[in-house]
Scaffold this motif. Structure first.
Motif: not given
Length: 273
Positions: A246-247, A119-120, A252-256
């Motif tokens: 990667i997109t 759970p990231l 999902e990780q809040g980078l874009v």
């Protein structure tokens, strides 16, 4: 054309030619900020996540379907060899990474979530540097270590439970890969996904869009045939499996803010000024 490209086998032939005026930047990642912030070069190597963020911000840059550097990432998250930490038990643990936007970190977090059910959002991510894009701000769940901190030192001191490393992965018997049988796991992951985990590709200033096919062809002609898995694929379809992953991971990780379309990554539309 002013170009920044590290010294890879597929680049050496280009460095012997006269197409580019090469600017040496060592390590090459130090050129990324100048390229995304000021478009300081015509052609530049760039981490794929840095490009995704630049694209989301409308920077006047365009991606070429040319991979310069990739690697399987499974063995690049390490913990202390004497720590019984299990990859499935990362919730609540402190995991260090140079910058939260580092491409290796994005790949590994995606793999941890997809393959191991981590759970990231429950992991305590700790960074020591800013990202390359001036507009980028770490998500609230990311903690910044004190200035001057070094990840491996923090790991040995017990201030971190695990660390994601890039090219600086140490050869240290006191450390072990967190993912069991990491190399075999990476090969099995590739066999399922057919994705080569891209680190660096090539970007150009958007105003050179009309020359992208000719520029791509230069890399095709300079590249030697691959033996085994092609770790530096050229072409949209050859890179599509990795770019689809990667997109998704970056979003999902809040980078874009939104997930970017793979095809749009290569379109001059959206490469603003």
């Amino acid at each position: 054309m002013r170009a920044v490209l590290a010294d890879y086998p597929q680049v050496r032939a280009l460095k012997e030619g006269s197409v580019f005026d090469f600017v040496e930047v060592n390590p090459v990642h130090k050129a990324f900020a100048a390229m995304v912030r000021d478009q300081a070069y015509d052609v530049c190597e760039m981490a794929i996540v840095t490009y995704l963020q630049a694209r989301a911000e409308g920077k006047p840059l365009l991606l070429l379907p040319v991979v310069l550097r990739s690697r399987f990432q499974h063995d690049h998250i390490v913990c202390r060899a004497d720590d019984p930490l299990d990859v499935h038990d990362l919730a609540g643990k402190r995991v260090g990474v140079r910058t939260y936007a580092q491409t290796t970190g994005v790949w590994l977090r995606g793999i941890l979530g997809d393959e191991y059910g981590v759970p990231l959002d429950e992991v305590r991510w700790v960074s020591i540097e800013d990202g390359h894009l001036a507009e980028y701000v770490d998500p609230p769940r990311v903690e910044r270590a004190p200035a001057g901190s070094k990840l491996v030192e923090m790991l040995h001191a017990g201030d971190l439970d695990a660390v994601i490393m890039g090219n600086d992965l140490p050869d240290d018997p006191r450390l072990r890969p967190l993912i069991p049988d990491a190399k075999a796991a990476a090969r099995a992951w590739y066999d399922r996904t057919r994705a080569v985990p891209i680190n660096h590709m090539v970007v150009i200033r958007a105003e050179l869009a009309g020359q992208r096919e000719d520029l791509t062809q230069l890399f095709v002609e300079a590249k030697e045939p691959a033996e085994g898995i092609d770790m530096t694929p050229i072409g949209l379809e050859a890179n599509r499996p990795a770019l689809e992953l990667i997109t998704r991971y970056a979003h999902e990780q809040g980078l874009v803010p939104t997930r970017l379309s793979v095809d749009d990554l290569f379109s001059p539309r959206g490469a603003g000024s």
